[in-house]
Design an enzyme around this catalytic site. Structure first.
Site, PDB file in Angstrom:
ATOM      1  N   LYS A 193      18.456 -43.280   2.285  1.00 45.48           N
ATOM      2  CA  LYS A 193      18.152 -43.495   0.522  1.00 45.48           C
ATOM      3  C   LYS A 193      16.505 -43.515   0.200  1.00 45.48           C
ATOM      4  O   LYS A 193      15.897 -44.363   0.257  1.00 45.48           O
ATOM      5  CB  LYS A 193      18.904 -44.712   0.229  1.00 45.48           C
ATOM      6  CG  LYS A 193      19.226 -44.329  -1.221  1.00 45.48           C
ATOM      7  CD  LYS A 193      18.969 -45.528  -2.401  1.00 45.48           C
ATOM      8  CE  LYS A 193      17.604 -46.207  -2.712  1.00 45.48           C
ATOM      9  NZ  LYS A 193      16.901 -45.261  -3.658  1.00 45.48           N
ATOM     10  N   GLU A 268      10.757 -54.173   6.494  1.00 46.28           N
ATOM     11  CA  GLU A 268       9.389 -54.060   6.226  1.00 46.28           C
ATOM     12  C   GLU A 268       8.889 -54.376   5.025  1.00 46.28           C
ATOM     13  O   GLU A 268       9.155 -53.589   3.960  1.00 46.28           O
ATOM     14  CB  GLU A 268       8.938 -52.680   6.779  1.00 46.28           C
ATOM     15  CG  GLU A 268       8.992 -52.309   8.130  1.00 46.28           C
ATOM     16  CD  GLU A 268       8.165 -52.903   9.222  1.00 46.28           C
ATOM     17  OE1 GLU A 268       7.044 -53.745   8.721  1.00 46.28           O
ATOM     18  OE2 GLU A 268       8.269 -53.151  10.085  1.00 46.28           O
ATOM     19  N   CYS A 302       1.297 -51.351   1.701  1.00 46.16           N
ATOM     20  CA  CYS A 302       1.896 -52.673   2.080  1.00 46.16           C
ATOM     21  C   CYS A 302       0.795 -53.600   2.639  1.00 46.16           C
ATOM     22  O   CYS A 302       0.901 -54.722   2.721  1.00 46.16           O
ATOM     23  CB  CYS A 302       3.032 -52.659   2.958  1.00 46.16           C
ATOM     24  SG  CYS A 302       3.189 -51.526   4.220  1.00 46.16           S
ATOM     25  N   GLU A 399       1.391 -60.052  -4.689  1.00 42.23           N
ATOM     26  CA  GLU A 399       1.010 -58.689  -4.311  1.00 42.23           C
ATOM     27  C   GLU A 399       1.242 -57.846  -5.508  1.00 42.23           C
ATOM     28  O   GLU A 399       2.177 -57.759  -6.366  1.00 42.23           O
ATOM     29  CB  GLU A 399       2.262 -57.976  -3.298  1.00 42.23           C
ATOM     30  CG  GLU A 399       2.204 -56.497  -2.977  1.00 42.23           C
ATOM     31  CD  GLU A 399       3.336 -56.163  -2.290  1.00 42.23           C
ATOM     32  OE1 GLU A 399       4.365 -56.374  -2.533  1.00 42.23           O
ATOM     33  OE2 GLU A 399       2.803 -55.451  -1.119  1.00 42.23           O
TER      34      GLU A 399
HETATM   35  P1  NAP Z   1      11.695 -51.732  -3.755  1.00 40.14           P
HETATM   36  O1  NAP Z   1      11.790 -52.009  -5.507  1.00 40.14           O
HETATM   37  O2  NAP Z   1      11.934 -53.015  -2.997  1.00 40.14           O
HETATM   38  O3  NAP Z   1      12.550 -50.533  -3.482  1.00 40.14           O
HETATM   39  C1  NAP Z   1      12.656 -50.109  -2.025  1.00 40.14           C
HETATM   40  C2  NAP Z   1      13.782 -49.496  -1.817  1.00 40.14           C
HETATM   41  O4  NAP Z   1      14.957 -50.252  -2.137  1.00 40.14           O
HETATM   42  C3  NAP Z   1      14.037 -48.214  -2.798  1.00 40.14           C
HETATM   43  O5  NAP Z   1      14.571 -47.099  -2.314  1.00 40.14           O
HETATM   44  C4  NAP Z   1      15.152 -49.003  -3.985  1.00 40.14           C
HETATM   45  O6  NAP Z   1      15.664 -47.878  -4.713  1.00 40.14           O
HETATM   46  C5  NAP Z   1      16.094 -49.714  -3.188  1.00 40.14           C
HETATM   47  N1  NAP Z   1      16.556 -50.909  -3.726  1.00 40.14           N
HETATM   48  C6  NAP Z   1      16.286 -51.561  -5.065  1.00 40.14           C
HETATM   49  N2  NAP Z   1      17.294 -52.598  -5.331  1.00 40.14           N
HETATM   50  C7  NAP Z   1      17.950 -52.390  -4.030  1.00 40.14           C
HETATM   51  C8  NAP Z   1      19.458 -53.188  -4.090  1.00 40.14           C
HETATM   52  N3  NAP Z   1      19.715 -54.123  -4.796  1.00 40.14           N
HETATM   53  N4  NAP Z   1      19.985 -52.874  -2.583  1.00 40.14           N
HETATM   54  C9  NAP Z   1      19.520 -52.164  -1.864  1.00 40.14           C
HETATM   55  N5  NAP Z   1      18.294 -51.197  -2.067  1.00 40.14           N
HETATM   56  C10 NAP Z   1      17.716 -51.645  -3.269  1.00 40.14           C
HETATM   57  O7  NAP Z   1      10.228 -51.574  -3.309  1.00 40.14           O
HETATM   58  P2  NAP Z   1       9.237 -50.474  -3.989  1.00 40.14           P
HETATM   59  O8  NAP Z   1       8.753 -50.763  -5.211  1.00 40.14           O
HETATM   60  O9  NAP Z   1       9.809 -49.101  -3.895  1.00 40.14           O
HETATM   61  O10 NAP Z   1       7.965 -50.394  -2.974  1.00 40.14           O
HETATM   62  C11 NAP Z   1       6.966 -51.388  -2.898  1.00 40.14           C
HETATM   63  C12 NAP Z   1       7.243 -52.560  -1.820  1.00 40.14           C
HETATM   64  O11 NAP Z   1       7.323 -52.037  -0.673  1.00 40.14           O
HETATM   65  C13 NAP Z   1       5.886 -53.231  -1.755  1.00 40.14           C
HETATM   66  O12 NAP Z   1       6.218 -54.692  -1.674  1.00 40.14           O
HETATM   67  C14 NAP Z   1       5.352 -52.925  -0.487  1.00 40.14           C
HETATM   68  O13 NAP Z   1       4.557 -53.949   0.171  1.00 40.14           O
HETATM   69  C15 NAP Z   1       6.751 -52.636   0.218  1.00 40.14           C
HETATM   70  N6  NAP Z   1       6.285 -51.639   1.484  1.00 40.14           N
HETATM   71  C16 NAP Z   1       6.277 -52.199   2.608  1.00 40.14           C
HETATM   72  C17 NAP Z   1       6.093 -51.509   3.962  1.00 40.14           C
HETATM   73  C18 NAP Z   1       6.066 -52.048   5.362  1.00 40.14           C
HETATM   74  O14 NAP Z   1       6.088 -51.151   6.108  1.00 40.14           O
HETATM   75  N7  NAP Z   1       6.031 -53.529   5.361  1.00 40.14           N
HETATM   76  C19 NAP Z   1       5.667 -50.129   3.545  1.00 40.14           C
HETATM   77  C20 NAP Z   1       5.713 -49.798   2.359  1.00 40.14           C
HETATM   78  C21 NAP Z   1       5.984 -50.507   1.279  1.00 40.14           C
HETATM   79  P3  NAP Z   1      15.010 -47.690  -6.175  1.00 40.14           P
HETATM   80  O15 NAP Z   1      13.879 -46.715  -5.671  1.00 40.14           O
HETATM   81  O16 NAP Z   1      16.278 -46.877  -6.852  1.00 40.14           O
HETATM   82  O17 NAP Z   1      14.805 -48.630  -7.142  1.00 40.14           O
END
Ligand code: NAP
Ligand code: MG
Length: 496
Positions: A193, A268, A302, A399
């Site tokens: 996804k 992650e 991240c 963050e």
């Molecule tokens: P996010 O809002 O958590 O979204 C990540 C993914 O989860 C998206 O595909 C999102 O879909 C989906 N999602 C949202 N709500 C969900 C639910 N209730 N159930 C299942 N899936 C759901 O994160 P983001 O804003 O895209 O990314 C930023 C974050 O990612 C930051 O905190 C960053 O640090 C973290 N990150 C971590 C790493 C690592 O390797 N540790 C790498 C990259 C990013 P939608 O797009 O439709 O909302």
């Protein structure tokens, strides 16, 4: 749809029609429900994307299950490795198309997409292509019986099964590769996804996956919203494992949703990584390194080194160096080859980052450089350096996921280690010093999954990566990733 951007033909082809799901080897468009994906440089709509439903997830899970028990299971490890290698070659050959799609969808400069995102995708498939033939078990001498040799016992590694991979928008293609390559190497099947903001490279990846000879149903892609497609995957009884990259907040949702069938979960998540500069560091390298550590990818990383700690003796020089570096970053359109930084990914992310800048000012931070929007079109924000910052301020504790660095001063090692570890996150960290013993000692004491010394953001498919504390569960990459993508089976056989 016609868009006014200059992209290679195959990339233009992706943009010319609505983007559908890939389920069971076929592209499936939603009957009538679509959402737009936009270019954050100008807000222009790039393509319409099928908005997945629970029924689409059900179909994708059924296709993945059938492939798991069918053609994929019958392929030899060597043949699986060959498919992964071919995928790497095909992606590499289409570097320009992928890089352009990634740039217009995320806002990152195409130059960096080409130099960073693409190699970090291709290298992963190549590295993981070597693993199917090396996932071995062991024979185990046991003492639970009177006579040695009464039983022959061994372990083997098997795929976990159907994997749901849910990813963020900051490195869309690379994150897809970081999930798909080990999952497939271990013999699993996958439903990916993509983030709703950035579906374009996944669409082209779907085409390449078919071209590479991956059997139908082994990789399925369902586009759509997290609350629908993501949540359905996380709760689905037919999914054996979720591999998630995203925010800590959504990570908690995933854990709760997965409880029904107690599926395996790896996470992650977010970070607020400390980058520490000691008096004895190469100051020029440290200042440039500290700036790169946070401003790379518009700060949407991240691992971003977003909390900078500088020892008193070099504080002024380092702050000045970071500010000068920020000032010289060329912020511009993602397709301009001269751009070094683009806009943040979306309207929503723009508001979040600007909100943090406002809160920083209100809570007493000094803006040493930046702090404002650039222009009035798109979501461009100046790389920003905040000084006079301290724990208790939102810009220090939370963050931001944007081009913002907070700087704090320190005097001694114990003090800075305590401060660096005073975070709910523990993804990464950096240490800048010319004292080797101190580098190792501080690396030892930081509660973080990766510590870079006199460097930052060095990634390799062989290096385990993941978070301590609320930055995640489990490790990706290297041999360690197979703990997450295999089950170990123990077999015990009487010898007589
Ligand atoms: P996010 O809002 O958590 O979204 C990540 C993914 O989860 C998206 O595909 C999102 O879909 C989906 N999602 C949202 N709500 C969900 C639910 N209730 N159930 C299942 N899936 C759901 O994160 P983001 O804003 O895209 O990314 C930023 C974050 O990612 C930051 O905190 C960053 O640090 C973290 N990150 C971590 C790493 C690592 O390797 N540790 C790498 C990259 C990013 P939608 O797009 O439709 O909302
Ligand atoms: Mg987009």
């Amino acid at each position: 749809m016609t868009v006014s951007i200059d992209v290679p033909a195959a990339a233009a082809d992706v943009l010319s029609k609505p983007i559908g799901h890939l389920i069971g080897g076929r592209t499936i468009d939603a009957a009538d429900d679509h959402f737009p994906t936009t270019n954050p440089c100008n807000g222009e709509v790039l393509a319409q994307v099928a908005s997945g439903t629970e029924a689409d997830v059900d179909r994708a899970v059924a296709a993945a299950r059938a492939a798991l028990d069918g053609p994929w299971a019958r392929m030899t490890p060597s043949a699986r490795g060959k498919v992964l290698w071919r995928l790497a070659d095909l992606i590499e050959a289409r570097t320009e198309e992928f890089a352009h799609l990634e740039a217009v969808d995320t806002g990152k400069p195409v130059t960096y997409a080409r130099l960073v995102d693409l190699p970090l995708t291709v290298d992963w498939f190549r590295y993981m292509a070597g693993w199917p033939t090396k996932l071995v078990g062991s024979t185990v001498p046991i003492s639970a019986v009177a006579t040695p040799g009464d039983y022959f016992a061994y372990t083997k590694r098997e795929p976990v099964g159907v994997v749901g991979a849910i990813i963020a928008w900051n490195f869309p293609l690379m994150l897809a590769a970081w999930k798909l390559s080990p999952a497939l190497a271990a013999g699993n099947t996958v439903i990916l996804k993509p983030a709703e903001q950035t579906p374009l490279t996944a669409a082209l990846l779907g085409e390449v996956i078919r071209e590479a000879g991956v059997p139908d149903g082994v990789v399925n892609i369902v586009h759509g919203y997290g609350e629908t497609v993501g949540a359905a995957l996380a709760a689905h009884p037919g999914v054996d494992k979720i591999s998630f990259t995203g925010s800590t907040e959504v990570g908690r949702h995933i854990v709760r949703a997965s409880a029904g069938n107690l599926k395996k979960v790896t996470l992650e998540l977010g970070g607020k990584s400390a980058n520490i500069v000691f008096d004895d560091a190469d100051i020029e390298a440290a200042a440039a390194g500290a700036a790169n550590a946070v401003f790379f990818n518009q700060g949407e990383a991240c691992t971003a080194g977003s909390r900078l700690f500088v020892q008193s003796g070099v504080y002024d020089r380092v702050v000045e160096g970071v500010a000068r570096f920020a000032e010289q970053i060329k912020v511009g359109d993602s397709l301009d080859p001269a751009s070094q930084m683009g806009p943040v990914v979306s309207d929503q992310q723009f508001s979040t980052v600007m909100g943090y800048l406002e809160s920083g000012r209100q809570q007493g931070a000094t803006v040493a450089y930046g702090g404002s929007r650039i222009g009035d079109a798109g979501y461009f924000i100046q790389p920003t350096v905040l000084t006079d910052t301290a724990p208790g301020m939102r810009v220090v504790d939370e963050e931001i996921f944007g081009p913002v660095i907070t700087v704090q001063r320190f005097d001694d090692v114990d003090e800075v280690v305590r401060a660096a570890n005073a975070s709910c996150y523990g993804l990464a960290g950096g240490v800048w010093t010319s004292n080797v013993a101190r580098a190792h000692a501080v690396a030892d004491q930081l509660r973080a999954g990766t510590v870079w010394v006199n460097s930052y953001n060095v990634f390799d498919p062989a290096l385990p990566f993941g978070g301590y504390k609320q930055s995640g569960w489990g490790r990706e990459h290297g041999a360690a990733v197979f703990d997450a993508y295999t089950e170990t089976k123990t077999v015990v056989v009487p010898t007589a």
